[in-house]
Design a protein around this motif. Structure first.
Motif, short mmCIF file in Angstrom:
data_model
loop_
_atom_site.label_atom_id
_atom_site.label_comp_id
_atom_site.label_asym_id
_atom_site.label_seq_id
_atom_site.Cartn_x
_atom_site.Cartn_y
_atom_site.Cartn_z
N THR A 24 -11.40 3.88 -17.08
CA THR A 24 -10.93 4.02 -18.32
C THR A 24 -9.71 3.62 -18.74
OG1 THR A 24 -10.11 6.35 -17.70
CG2 THR A 24 -12.78 6.16 -18.69
N HIS A 25 -8.81 3.73 -17.91
CA HIS A 25 -7.53 3.30 -18.20
C HIS A 25 -7.16 2.06 -17.40
CE1 HIS A 25 -7.74 7.40 -20.03
NE2 HIS A 25 -6.45 7.38 -20.23
N LEU A 26 -6.45 1.13 -18.30
CA LEU A 26 -5.92 -0.14 -17.65
C LEU A 26 -4.75 -0.21 -17.79
CD1 LEU A 26 -6.92 -3.50 -18.49
CD2 LEU A 26 -7.41 -1.60 -20.09
N VAL A 107 -5.39 2.03 -22.60
CA VAL A 107 -4.56 0.69 -22.06
C VAL A 107 -3.09 1.44 -22.14
CG1 VAL A 107 -4.22 -0.28 -24.45
CG2 VAL A 107 -3.88 -1.46 -22.30
N LEU A 108 -2.22 1.12 -21.25
CA LEU A 108 -0.81 1.20 -20.96
C LEU A 108 -0.23 -0.06 -21.15
CD1 LEU A 108 1.18 3.50 -18.79
CD2 LEU A 108 1.82 0.91 -18.93
N THR A 109 0.51 -0.30 -22.22
CA THR A 109 1.12 -1.71 -22.19
C THR A 109 2.56 -1.42 -21.75
OG1 THR A 109 1.94 -0.94 -24.37
CG2 THR A 109 -0.16 -2.19 -24.18
N MET A 125 -0.44 7.87 -17.35
CA MET A 125 -1.94 7.88 -17.59
C MET A 125 -2.52 9.38 -17.58
SD MET A 125 -2.77 4.65 -17.97
CE MET A 125 -3.05 3.01 -17.39
N ALA A 126 -1.97 10.11 -16.77
CA ALA A 126 -2.23 11.65 -16.53
C ALA A 126 -1.95 12.44 -17.89
CB ALA A 126 -1.59 12.31 -15.63
N ALA A 127 -0.98 11.99 -18.70
CA ALA A 127 -0.70 12.62 -19.86
C ALA A 127 -1.87 12.07 -20.98
CB ALA A 127 0.51 12.18 -20.51
N SER A 128 -2.23 10.69 -20.81
CA SER A 128 -3.38 10.30 -21.78
C SER A 128 -4.83 11.04 -21.51
CB SER A 128 -3.52 8.79 -21.58
OG SER A 128 -4.56 8.26 -22.16
N LEU A 174 10.09 1.44 -31.03
CA LEU A 174 10.19 0.03 -30.32
C LEU A 174 9.97 -0.17 -28.95
CD1 LEU A 174 13.39 -0.80 -32.47
CD2 LEU A 174 11.12 -1.80 -32.83
N PHE A 175 9.72 0.83 -28.27
CA PHE A 175 9.79 0.88 -26.82
C PHE A 175 8.44 0.70 -26.42
CE2 PHE A 175 10.25 3.22 -22.52
CZ PHE A 175 10.80 2.28 -21.92
N GLY A 176 8.07 -0.42 -25.62
CA GLY A 176 6.83 -0.90 -25.65
C GLY A 176 6.01 -0.29 -24.38
N PHE A 177 6.44 0.70 -23.69
CA PHE A 177 5.87 1.30 -22.56
C PHE A 177 5.12 2.34 -23.32
CE2 PHE A 177 5.85 4.03 -18.53
CZ PHE A 177 5.55 3.18 -17.67
N ARG A 178 3.91 2.38 -23.29
CA ARG A 178 3.14 3.55 -23.80
C ARG A 178 1.70 3.44 -23.75
NH1 ARG A 178 4.77 1.27 -29.79
NH2 ARG A 178 6.44 2.45 -29.48
#
Length: 272
Positions: A24-26, A107-109, A125-128, A174-178
């Motif tokens: 599910t998550h990449l 997706v985690l970018t 990913m756990a939070a998602s 703006l922070f792209g880690f999400r």
């Protein structure tokens, strides 16, 4: 400067690397001329997660070949090479459309230059997984390496993003880690022609908020590397600030049009 490795990058060591893929998550890493830091970034991401995809956005620094060499040794890594530079948002869109076809839902970018904390991938990913309807946004924790002008300047974009979402609670625009729900992100990106370049990150959170996707903010340290440490930055103060100004102008008028709906959404959420 062109990155020209003298030897092939060292394959990712398997003993410490996550070897159980998720369906599910990449992790998706858009990459444009990042220099040698990209190999550390990819190794760190693979130590924490599987699968990891890298979308090489028309790089001309020689890193595409090195990444392909890594992928040849690691079934958990996929490298997608675009022939021309399209911009960060366009690279992300290309990757998530492929991911959606393969059944991935989230997706985690993260950036390819080593600034983002790969060790926090499992936590995000756990939070998602706990809140699959939400977008999990990193809130940068700056250290002394952060340029003061950029730290102060991002506060302006954050203020506008919160106004445009009627103070939904965006910690940092703006922070792209999400982590994004893929279907919602594709919907907002295919609905208009913007958010294909540097404007991707802030416009994504605003438009996702308009769609009703709530933010969950988690702190994350960020590291800025000097040029002598291998740091590469493509940020241009004049060009990119003009792009952000134009973006927030468009979004503000979109906010005015959507204001009655946003007020109703806020009223309903307050009564839950």
């Amino acid at each position: 400067m062109t990155y020209q490795p003298a030897t092939r990058p060292t394959p990712i060591p398997t003993p410490r690397t996550i070897e159980t893929p998720t369906a599910t998550h990449l992790v998706l890493i858009p990459s444009y001329n990042p220099g040698a830091k990209v190999f550390d970034t990819v190794r760190a991401a693979r130590h924490q997660w599987m699968p990891v995809w890298v979308v090489v956005d028309g790089s001309t620094d020689g890193t595409a070949d090195g990444l392909r060499a890594l992928a040849a040794c690691d079934p958990g890594l996929r490298v997608i090479v675009l022939p021309q530079n399209r911009g960060k948002g366009a690279a992300v869109l290309y990757g998530i459309e492929l991911a959606a076809k393969q059944g991935f839902t989230h997706v985690l970018t993260m950036d390819s230059d080593g600034q983002h904390p790969a060790e926090l991938i499992p936590d995000f990913m756990a939070a998602s997984a706990a809140r699959p309807d939400a977008m999990i946004l990193g809130m940068p924790v700056f250290d002394a390496s952060a340029p003061a002008l950029r730290v102060r300047g991002r506060k302006v974009s954050n203020w506008w993003a919160n106004l445009e979402t009627l103070w939904m609670g965006i910690g940092d625009s703006l922070f792209g880690f999400r982590v994004y729900p893929i279907a919602s992100l594709i919907k907002v990106m295919r609905g208009q022609r913007w958010m294909r370049r540097f404007d991707f990150d802030p416009e994504a959170v605003v438009r996702m908020g308009w769609l009703g996707v709530r933010p969950v903010n988690l702190p994350a340290p960020v590291k800025y590397f000097r040029a002598d440490e291998g740091g590469v930055s493509h940020f241009n103060y004049a060009r990119d600030n003009l792009l952000l100004t134009w973006m927030h102008t468009r979004l503000f008028f979109g906010f005015l049009v959507r204001l009655p709906v946003l007020v109703m959404q806020r009223f309903r959420s307050s009564r839950r």
